[in-house]
Design a protein around this motif. Structure first.
Motif, short mmCIF file in Angstrom:
data_model
loop_
_atom_site.label_atom_id
_atom_site.label_comp_id
_atom_site.label_asym_id
_atom_site.label_seq_id
_atom_site.Cartn_x
_atom_site.Cartn_y
_atom_site.Cartn_z
N MET A 100 67.17 46.84 -7.92
CA MET A 100 67.91 46.67 -9.12
C MET A 100 66.74 46.56 -10.04
SD MET A 100 69.82 42.99 -7.52
CE MET A 100 70.31 42.27 -9.09
N VAL A 101 65.58 46.65 -9.45
CA VAL A 101 64.17 46.80 -10.49
C VAL A 101 64.74 48.25 -11.07
CG1 VAL A 101 61.91 46.62 -10.21
CG2 VAL A 101 63.15 44.90 -9.25
N TRP A 102 64.16 49.04 -9.72
CA TRP A 102 64.46 50.60 -10.45
C TRP A 102 65.78 50.94 -11.58
CZ3 TRP A 102 68.13 54.17 -9.88
CH2 TRP A 102 68.25 55.79 -9.88
N LEU A 103 66.88 50.20 -11.30
CA LEU A 103 67.56 50.04 -12.19
C LEU A 103 67.31 49.42 -13.57
CD1 LEU A 103 70.86 51.26 -12.64
CD2 LEU A 103 71.39 49.03 -12.04
N LEU A 104 67.11 48.23 -13.46
CA LEU A 104 66.65 48.14 -14.92
C LEU A 104 65.76 48.16 -15.42
CD1 LEU A 104 66.75 43.87 -12.74
CD2 LEU A 104 67.81 45.13 -14.81
N SER A 105 65.03 49.04 -14.71
CA SER A 105 63.94 50.27 -15.55
C SER A 105 63.92 51.44 -16.52
CB SER A 105 62.09 49.94 -14.41
OG SER A 105 62.88 51.80 -13.94
N ARG A 106 65.51 51.87 -16.26
CA ARG A 106 66.01 52.22 -16.44
C ARG A 106 66.14 52.50 -18.16
NH1 ARG A 106 69.81 54.72 -13.61
NH2 ARG A 106 69.81 56.79 -14.96
N ASN A 107 67.11 51.42 -18.37
CA ASN A 107 67.82 51.46 -19.04
C ASN A 107 67.29 50.60 -19.78
OD1 ASN A 107 69.99 53.92 -18.33
ND2 ASN A 107 70.36 51.91 -17.19
N LYS A 108 67.36 50.34 -21.17
CA LYS A 108 67.32 49.72 -22.07
C LYS A 108 68.80 49.29 -23.15
CE LYS A 108 62.70 50.76 -23.03
NZ LYS A 108 62.11 48.93 -21.73
N THR A 109 69.34 47.88 -22.93
CA THR A 109 70.99 47.82 -22.44
C THR A 109 70.28 46.40 -24.55
OG1 THR A 109 72.34 48.02 -21.01
CG2 THR A 109 73.03 47.03 -22.65
N PRO A 110 70.47 46.54 -25.03
CA PRO A 110 70.45 44.94 -26.43
C PRO A 110 70.96 44.26 -26.52
CG PRO A 110 71.06 47.32 -27.30
CD PRO A 110 71.81 47.77 -26.11
N HIS A 111 70.26 42.88 -25.95
CA HIS A 111 70.75 41.28 -25.21
C HIS A 111 71.63 41.39 -26.97
CE1 HIS A 111 71.89 37.59 -24.54
NE2 HIS A 111 70.98 37.46 -23.69
N PRO A 112 73.63 41.37 -26.99
CA PRO A 112 74.05 40.58 -27.29
C PRO A 112 73.99 39.51 -27.93
CG PRO A 112 75.17 40.05 -25.54
CD PRO A 112 73.09 40.38 -25.46
N THR A 113 72.77 38.31 -28.00
CA THR A 113 72.28 37.34 -29.72
C THR A 113 71.12 38.30 -30.22
OG1 THR A 113 70.49 37.25 -27.33
CG2 THR A 113 72.20 35.56 -27.82
N VAL A 114 70.06 38.92 -29.71
CA VAL A 114 69.37 40.26 -30.45
C VAL A 114 70.35 40.79 -31.16
CG1 VAL A 114 67.71 41.38 -29.84
CG2 VAL A 114 68.01 39.81 -29.04
N GLU A 115 71.78 42.15 -31.13
CA GLU A 115 72.08 42.69 -31.63
C GLU A 115 72.90 41.32 -33.32
OE1 GLU A 115 74.66 43.85 -28.95
OE2 GLU A 115 73.73 46.31 -29.86
N ALA A 116 73.52 40.41 -32.86
CA ALA A 116 74.00 39.27 -33.36
C ALA A 116 73.00 38.86 -34.74
CB ALA A 116 74.17 38.00 -33.44
N ALA A 117 71.47 38.59 -34.30
CA ALA A 117 70.66 38.31 -34.97
C ALA A 117 70.23 39.70 -35.90
CB ALA A 117 69.12 37.42 -34.35
#
Length: 232
Positions: free
Chosen positions: A213-230
């Motif tokens: 899971m940590v390896w998968l989490l280190s590969r991508n950068k999916t914008p957080h919905p609240t950040v996109e909205a802001a």
């Protein structure tokens, strides 16, 4: 949401670290249970196994209190030991021998893994993966993440990884338990094999899944919905 947590991956990493308590939390959850399992299976003495494992947990609890940090993970271990011991005690009260008691001790773990597997896989099938609620827990709207397909896809993959250890444990341990319980296999062999499986497929398997899971989490950068909205 904190400014440092700008992506879904960062949010999930932070929430997982909090839920597991880091290396110390995982050790505190694993050691008393392992001590109880080893002693109970080698001595067949329920009271002795309980006394030593609870004593081990109390030492860890005192250290937590001295450091004024969370005792949650020690209590989690004690709760798991207590459930298994209660099932073993009920078997003894019903006239069960040492092997019957040992099989009863393993039953809650088999059932737990079955229920956990079903719940997590169902959440993926209906496209509300449980990991998504970790993302929602840091915002005022716990379901906002579901509107973003990329977030749902990532959370589904992570939920699969979290479910896999439970699926594997149930797939291996349930047939062994049933074989020992119904006389299809020698009880001594079934108990010994279940004990080995509980230790080998416990935290080692969980750590392997979490590392992936940590390896998968280190590969991508999916914008957080609240950040996109802001930003919009």
């Amino acid at each position: 949401m904190e400014a440092s947590e700008q992506t879904v991956e960062e949010v999930v990493r932070a929430q997982l670290a909090k839920a597991l308590g880091g290396k110390r939390g995982m050790v505190e959850a694993a050691v008393p249970t392992a001590v109880f399992t080893l002693l109970f299976l080698t001595t067949h003495e329920l009271k002795l196994a309980l006394a030593v494992s609870v004593g081990c947990a109390l030492v860890l609890l005192v250290l937590r209190l001295i450091h004024r940090s969370s005792t949650q993970f020690v209590w989690n271990a004690l709760f798991g030991i207590g459930i298994g011991a209660f099932f073993a005690w009920r078997s003894a009260r019903g006239g069960g021998d040492a092997n019957d008691q040992a099989l009863a001790y393993f039953l809650p773990g088999v059932l737990y893994n079955a229920v956990y597997s079903v719940v997590m896989i169902f959440s993926i099938v209906v496209r509300w993966p449980l990991i998504g609620f970790l993302v929602g827990s840091v915002t005022g709207d716990p379901t906002a993440w579901h509107a973003d397909k990329a977030v749902v896809r990532l959370c589904s993959r992570l939920t699969w990884l979290l479910a896999l250890p439970c699926v594997l444990r149930f797939s291996v341990q349930a047939p062994i338990y049933l074989a020992g319980k119904n006389g299809w296999w020698n009880e001594d062999s079934a108990v010994a094999t279940l004990g080995a499986c509980k230790l080998a497929m416990g935290w080692p398997l969980q750590i392997a899944a979490l590392s992936t899971m940590v390896w998968l989490l280190s590969r991508n950068k999916t914008p957080h919905p609240t950040v996109e909205a802001a930003e919009a």
